[in-house]
Scaffold this active site. Structure first.
Site, mmCIF file in Angstrom:
data_model
loop_
_atom_site.group_PDB
_atom_site.id
_atom_site.type_symbol
_atom_site.label_atom_id
_atom_site.label_comp_id
_atom_site.label_asym_id
_atom_site.label_seq_id
_atom_site.Cartn_x
_atom_site.Cartn_y
_atom_site.Cartn_z
ATOM 1 N N TYR A 119 -3.099 -1.153 4.725
ATOM 2 C CA TYR A 119 -4.599 -1.916 4.360
ATOM 3 C C TYR A 119 -4.838 -3.060 4.728
ATOM 4 O O TYR A 119 -5.672 -4.060 4.412
ATOM 5 C CB TYR A 119 -4.489 -1.903 2.714
ATOM 6 C CG TYR A 119 -3.904 -0.456 2.281
ATOM 7 C CD1 TYR A 119 -4.806 0.925 2.425
ATOM 8 C CD2 TYR A 119 -2.964 -0.279 1.358
ATOM 9 C CE1 TYR A 119 -4.573 1.864 1.882
ATOM 10 C CE2 TYR A 119 -2.458 0.941 1.068
ATOM 11 C CZ TYR A 119 -3.082 1.896 0.974
ATOM 12 O OH TYR A 119 -2.904 3.150 0.818
ATOM 13 N N ASP A 145 5.806 1.801 -3.720
ATOM 14 C CA ASP A 145 7.210 2.328 -3.102
ATOM 15 C C ASP A 145 7.864 1.059 -2.305
ATOM 16 O O ASP A 145 8.975 0.816 -2.648
ATOM 17 C CB ASP A 145 6.569 3.131 -1.888
ATOM 18 C CG ASP A 145 7.097 4.484 -2.278
ATOM 19 O OD1 ASP A 145 8.159 4.657 -3.011
ATOM 20 O OD2 ASP A 145 6.606 5.621 -2.094
ATOM 21 N N HIS A 199 1.044 3.327 10.088
ATOM 22 C CA HIS A 199 0.020 3.960 9.798
ATOM 23 C C HIS A 199 -1.107 3.726 8.959
ATOM 24 O O HIS A 199 -0.986 2.705 8.100
ATOM 25 C CB HIS A 199 0.861 5.417 8.858
ATOM 26 C CG HIS A 199 1.795 4.815 8.025
ATOM 27 N ND1 HIS A 199 1.464 4.601 6.481
ATOM 28 C CD2 HIS A 199 3.044 4.470 8.095
ATOM 29 C CE1 HIS A 199 2.529 4.302 5.764
ATOM 30 N NE2 HIS A 199 3.538 3.921 6.605
ATOM 31 N N TYR A 229 -10.118 5.452 -1.776
ATOM 32 C CA TYR A 229 -9.847 4.581 -2.886
ATOM 33 C C TYR A 229 -9.456 3.307 -2.134
ATOM 34 O O TYR A 229 -9.503 2.174 -2.851
ATOM 35 C CB TYR A 229 -9.235 4.971 -3.749
ATOM 36 C CG TYR A 229 -7.637 4.576 -3.767
ATOM 37 C CD1 TYR A 229 -6.638 5.252 -3.005
ATOM 38 C CD2 TYR A 229 -7.065 3.297 -4.382
ATOM 39 C CE1 TYR A 229 -5.332 4.885 -2.797
ATOM 40 C CE2 TYR A 229 -5.865 3.067 -4.501
ATOM 41 C CZ TYR A 229 -4.926 3.726 -3.656
ATOM 42 O OH TYR A 229 -3.637 3.284 -3.306
ATOM 43 N N ARG A 230 -9.360 3.139 -1.031
ATOM 44 C CA ARG A 230 -8.725 1.968 -0.641
ATOM 45 C C ARG A 230 -8.241 2.268 1.059
ATOM 46 O O ARG A 230 -8.175 3.387 1.370
ATOM 47 C CB ARG A 230 -7.082 1.869 -1.175
ATOM 48 C CG ARG A 230 -6.601 0.796 -0.744
ATOM 49 C CD ARG A 230 -5.223 0.561 -1.746
ATOM 50 N NE ARG A 230 -4.408 -0.594 -1.519
ATOM 51 C CZ ARG A 230 -3.159 -0.993 -1.950
ATOM 52 N NH1 ARG A 230 -2.591 0.390 -2.478
ATOM 53 N NH2 ARG A 230 -2.422 -1.914 -1.674
HETATM 54 C C1 LIG Z 1 5.588 2.759 3.614
HETATM 55 C C2 LIG Z 1 4.549 2.319 2.688
HETATM 56 C C3 LIG Z 1 4.358 2.625 1.410
HETATM 57 C C4 LIG Z 1 3.599 2.003 0.646
HETATM 58 N N1 LIG Z 1 3.459 2.413 -0.997
HETATM 59 C C5 LIG Z 1 2.475 2.077 -1.529
HETATM 60 C C6 LIG Z 1 2.640 2.238 -3.020
HETATM 61 O O1 LIG Z 1 3.420 3.177 -3.497
HETATM 62 N N2 LIG Z 1 1.589 1.990 -3.646
HETATM 63 C C7 LIG Z 1 0.673 0.820 -3.483
HETATM 64 O O2 LIG Z 1 0.083 0.426 -4.189
HETATM 65 N N3 LIG Z 1 0.726 0.493 -2.161
HETATM 66 C C8 LIG Z 1 1.799 0.935 -1.245
HETATM 67 N N4 LIG Z 1 1.649 0.462 -0.023
HETATM 68 C C9 LIG Z 1 0.678 -0.501 0.638
HETATM 69 C C10 LIG Z 1 1.269 -2.106 0.157
HETATM 70 O O3 LIG Z 1 2.447 -2.255 0.930
HETATM 71 C C11 LIG Z 1 1.096 -2.391 -1.403
HETATM 72 O O4 LIG Z 1 0.244 -2.114 -1.817
HETATM 73 C C12 LIG Z 1 1.656 -3.919 -1.412
HETATM 74 O O5 LIG Z 1 2.109 -3.999 -2.721
HETATM 75 C C13 LIG Z 1 0.353 -4.848 -1.144
HETATM 76 O O6 LIG Z 1 0.954 -6.122 -0.600
HETATM 77 P P1 LIG Z 1 1.094 -7.127 -1.754
HETATM 78 O O7 LIG Z 1 1.399 -6.929 -2.899
HETATM 79 O O8 LIG Z 1 1.793 -8.294 -0.801
HETATM 80 O O9 LIG Z 1 -0.566 -7.818 -1.653
HETATM 81 P P2 LIG Z 1 -1.184 -8.803 -0.825
HETATM 82 O O10 LIG Z 1 -1.301 -8.392 0.574
HETATM 83 O O11 LIG Z 1 -0.916 -10.322 -1.230
HETATM 84 O O12 LIG Z 1 -2.651 -8.663 -1.358
HETATM 85 C C14 LIG Z 1 -3.605 -7.582 -0.947
HETATM 86 C C15 LIG Z 1 -4.693 -7.967 -1.168
HETATM 87 O O13 LIG Z 1 -5.514 -8.529 -2.043
HETATM 88 C C16 LIG Z 1 -6.239 -9.595 -2.172
HETATM 89 N N5 LIG Z 1 -5.610 -10.691 -2.682
HETATM 90 C C17 LIG Z 1 -4.175 -10.787 -2.688
HETATM 91 N N6 LIG Z 1 -3.983 -11.916 -3.612
HETATM 92 C C18 LIG Z 1 -5.046 -12.299 -4.044
HETATM 93 C C19 LIG Z 1 -5.496 -13.491 -4.781
HETATM 94 N N7 LIG Z 1 -4.465 -14.208 -5.476
HETATM 95 N N8 LIG Z 1 -6.895 -13.675 -5.126
HETATM 96 C C20 LIG Z 1 -7.688 -12.984 -4.596
HETATM 97 N N9 LIG Z 1 -7.513 -12.028 -3.707
HETATM 98 C C21 LIG Z 1 -6.301 -11.507 -3.527
HETATM 99 C C22 LIG Z 1 -6.258 -9.918 -0.511
HETATM 100 O O14 LIG Z 1 -7.341 -9.404 0.156
HETATM 101 C C23 LIG Z 1 -5.103 -9.195 -0.027
HETATM 102 O O15 LIG Z 1 -5.334 -8.890 1.358
HETATM 103 C C24 LIG Z 1 2.584 1.047 0.990
HETATM 104 C C25 LIG Z 1 2.782 0.566 2.226
HETATM 105 C C26 LIG Z 1 3.855 1.119 3.136
HETATM 106 C C27 LIG Z 1 3.785 0.528 4.564
#
Ligand SMILES: Cc1cc2nc3c(=O)[nH]c(=O)nc-3n(C[C@H](O)[C@H](O)[C@H](O)COP(=O)(O)OP(=O)(O)OC[C@H]3O[C@@H](n4cnc5c(N)ncnc54)[C@H](O)[C@@H]3O)c2cc1C
Lengths: 210, 538
Positions: free
Chosen positions: B91, B150, B398, B483-484
């Site tokens: 994403y 995950d 992906h 949704y995303r």
């Molecule tokens: C193989 C694989 C499996 C995955 N499985 C899942 C899964 O099971 N479930 C799922 O939900 N996702 C999944 N993901 C997607 C993703 O990896 C996760 O959602 C991950 O937790 C998001 O990264 P993060 O928590 O570091 O969020 P961040 O990258 O820190 O935040 C996501 C976005 O939210 C906004 N944001 C973040 N922090 C703030 C803040 N403090 N204030 C305002 N805006 C903010 C920004 O726009 C940012 O780009 C998967 C990805 C891969 C590659």
């Protein structure tokens, strides 16, 4: 997220319809974590990269792979920190490497699969560390090995140091000076690929992150 | 190096100097090599002009520094892009939506302020990862369970603010849905607390989410209205035990009855995440050969029933965890079996042994389904690495394309059929079929998922982008959306939610213009562009 679902479907497909649970007990999560890390400054990690002091070096191998075990065996007598990535990479990072790096900047040198590198590469951003050296090792059907640099080429220096037959893992640490030298020059090695293996090939990758 | 839009190098240098004053020299990253760390590894524009690239990154240590950064950004009209742990792969990763934005990397704000296992919540800062929270709970013997996505390397905050999802009990696996109370730095640098947190001295911030008047929390997820600096997370009390059970039904047409009953159980909060599968269809990794079945387009029900009979396996199954005290788990399981027997002829049941919780430390590494028990891990990357379907041409990443479908058999089948058509029309072998099963990340909606490959190869990425866009177009034709999605597709995805001439987006952009007049926070995120940048809409 989908991927977890997919593999679970596969389990279900293979074994009737029940998700199987392995019952074997293995080692637990290593170490305990503090709730908040004082992340080291980026400048400090850069200084670590500039040093060639091997006490800052941590060698990461993956005991699932023979060459990686060879690397570990070659280090047996040395006073260098050695860690296995095979069991639980996350536990290794969050339980050990992250707290250690938060205390004292270091350099990571490893041999494993692309997933190992991909995950450590992403995690290391917390310390402003990047992949500064990367070499792919491709295994041919006849047992020989090709070592490819980031341009996808073989390199005379590398071939001289390593062998192109199985067993190169024993010599891999000889690349450390070369890698340290490269580390001053470019970031072309950083995020070269995703976590997936090379097309139709069995391969490993060695790297330095500093 | 990318520059913020409409800023000269010297103006940007001046702004960087001010950022350094605010957070210290070591925490402003502006060299090409440092900024490269924030590239999105899974970018579907990797190496192309349209790849989203930051101009710099700044890592504040506390709320005051965040406020200072926002004020500086306003003075120079510099777009900023806050991330928590920045691991939003598929994403957008850590990269901003708009090239030239300064990433605000909140990794240093990593305090677990409180975990309360009597009132069952946590209060965390952005840089706290799921691993940190999990380990803290274990170390302190706290009697609560977290719900994880995950990969556990992300953060409760970042994941929730992108509407992320997990794998346990319905109310908890919708991560934004289970937040309780936010602290926000507004686009103008003001500090706001929502819910009971707005009462000075309140001890009920993580107990009462509304306060009085309109709740504004939803404005801060998948959006660009502020920077969240603290978030409450509702936690599930650690269940005493869990048991995994599976129910199978023999015929293709039994799917609707199965879904009806599972909906009843889920909405009554009796079961954990339902996990649908098709033993006859074989799943995506080892699909039963369907060449003949699919030869003349989508098969008829008679053909599908004949196919299922020929496979000699049940058409559909559903597995879920039952959580709770042993007596409740056993009693619920007995009642579930009775209800199904009454409704579906030929239904069959399988059960695993009951396990006590929490799982002993030494048992964790061998657990095959850690996320179902709220145990963070990174195994997912090895799982996708070794799967048989990517053996011949493994991509570098992906872009996940999730179709939100109604919770009916018809909804799931329609989404699968439309996606299969989209693939075929773009010259790709279909990734969905008549046996595709829905995922229930959100307890009240179905997700039909396809993973569209991303590469380090521009030509292949172009084909992937065209496929992704076509999927979005096709599902919209049958009234469905996603949704995303990654920044590359956010404008397109949002454009499908266009009831009454796009009144929703118009409203959101009116808010944007008044809340963030200089348009500095994450411009373009989820299609919301500030007035001065609306021509950027893709
Ligand atoms: C193989 C694989 C499996 C995955 N499985 C899942 C899964 O099971 N479930 C799922 O939900 N996702 C999944 N993901 C997607 C993703 O990896 C996760 O959602 C991950 O937790 C998001 O990264 P993060 O928590 O570091 O969020 P961040 O990258 O820190 O935040 C996501 C976005 O939210 C906004 N944001 C973040 N922090 C703030 C803040 N403090 N204030 C305002 N805006 C903010 C920004 O726009 C940012 O780009 C998967 C990805 C891969 C590659």
């Amino acid at each position: 997220m989908i991927c977890c679902i997919l593999i679970k479907k596969r389990h279900a497909g293979d074994k009737g319809v029940m998700i199987k649970r392995r019952t074997t007990l293995k080692i637990g999560l290593s170490g305990a974590l503090a709730s908040a890390f004082p992340l080291q400054s980026f400048a400090a990690s850069k200084q670590a990269a500039a040093r060639t002091d091997l006490t800052d070096l941590k060698v990461l191998y993956n005991s699932n792979y023979a060459e990686s075990r060879n690397l570990a065996a070659s280090m047996h007598q040395q006073q260098i920190q050695l860690e296995d990535m095979a069991e639980d990479l996350a536990a290794l990072w969050y339980g050990k490497l992250k707290p250690e790096l938060a205390q004292r900047p270091g350099i990571l040198f490893g041999l494993g699969d692309r997933v190992d590198l991909f995950c450590i590469e992403e995690l290391a951003r917390d310390f402003g560390m990047k992949t500064v050296f990367r070499l792919e090792h491709l295994f041919n059907a006849d047992g020989s090995v090709i070592h490819l640099n980031i341009k996808g080429q073989t390199d005379k220096d590398v071939d001289r140091l390593l062998t192109t037959v199985p067993g190169f893992g024993y010599h891999l640490t000889e690349l450390v000076p070369l890698a340290l030298q490269n580390s001053q020059q470019s970031i072309d090695a950083h995020k070269r690929t995703g976590p997936f293996p090379m097309q139709g090939k069995s391969s490993l990758v060695s790297w330095m992150i500093s | 190096m990318a520059l913020p839009p409409n800023l000269s190098q010297s103006e940007f240098d001046a702004a960087l100097a001010e950022f350094r004053n605010a957070v210290g020299n070591d925490w402003v990253f502006s060299s090409d090599e440092d900024v490269a760390l924030y590239r999105d590894s899974y970018s579907i524009y990797w190496g192309e002009e349209e790849e989203r690239i930051a101009s710099a990154a700044v890592a504040p240590a506390n709320v005051e520094e965040v406020q200072q950064i926002v004020r500086i950004a306003n003075r120079y009209s510099i777009p900023v892009y806050p991330i928590s742990t920045g691991r939003n792969l598929t994403y957008g990763g850590a990269a901003p939506t708009l090239t030239g934005s300064v990433v605000i990397d909140l990794k240093r704000m990593n305090r677990i302020i409180e975990v309360n296992d009597k009132r069952n919540y946590a209060l965390v800062e952005p840089g706290v990862s799921y691993f940190d929270l999990f380990n803290y709970i274990r170390e302190n013997n706290l009697n609560v369970m977290i719900d994880v996505p995950d990969p556990g390397w992300g953060s409760p905050m970042g994941n929730s603010l992108d509407h992320g999802v997990g794998y346990t009990f319905g109310p908890y696996r919708d991560h934004f849905g289970s937040h309780i109370g936010l602290e926000i730095v507004s686009a103008e640098g003001e500090l706001i607390r929502t819910g009971a947190g707005a009462i000075p001295g309140s001890d009920a911030w993580q107990d009462f989410h509304y306060g009085v008047g309109p709740s504004i929390d939803g404005l801060f997820a998948q959006s660009n209205f502020g920077i969240v600096t603290k978030m409450g997370v509702k936690l599930m009390p650690m269940p005493e035990a869990f048991k995994n059970v599976t129910i199978t039904v023999p015929r293709y047409q039994d799917f609707q009855a199965l879904i009806d009953e599972v909906n009843y159980l889920e909405d009554s909060y009796l079961v954990g995440m339902p996990f649908y599968n098709s033993p006859a269809g074989g799943g995506l990794f080892d699909p039963a050969p369907m060449g003949e079945l699919m030869q003349n387009g989508w098969p008829s029900l008679d053909q599908l029933e004949a196919f299922v009979r020929a496979q000699g396996r049940p058409a559909w199954s559903v597995s879920f965890h039952l959580y709770g005290p042993q007596e409740i788990v056993q009693g619920t399981w007995t009642a579930i079996q009775r209800r199904f027997r009454d409704k579906i002829t030929g239904v069959a049941f399988e059960e695993e042994e009951l396990h006590n919780l929490p799982i002993p430390e030494e048992d964790i590494p061998a657990l095959p389904d850690k996320a179902f028990l709220g145990i963070p891990n990174l195994e997912i990357f090895h799982i996708v690495n070794r799967n048989p379907i990517n053996r011949n041409d493994p991509p570098d990443g992906h872009a996940d394309m999730f179709t939100m479908a109604p919770r009916t058999a018809e909804g799931a089948h329609t989404a699968a059929r439309v996606l299969a058509e989209a693939y075929q029309e773009m010259g790709f072998p279909p990734a969905t079929g008549p046996f595709s099963t829905p995922i229930t990340f959100y307890s009240r909606a179905f997700v039909i998922a396809v993973l569209i490959p991303t590469w380090r190869d521009a030509a292949k990425n172009e084909a992937s982008r065209a496929l992704y866009a076509h999927c979005l177009d096709k599902i919209a034709e049958v009234g469905m959306g996603t949704y995303r999605t990654a920044p590359a597709f956010q404008d397109l995805a949002v454009s499908k939610y266009n009831f009454n001439d796009g009144s929703l987006l118009k409203f959101q952009e009116k808010l944007k213009d008044s809340i963030d007049p200089n348009g500095i926070i994450s411009p373009g995120r989820y299609g919301i562009w500030p007035a001065n940048m609306r021509n950027n809409r893709g």
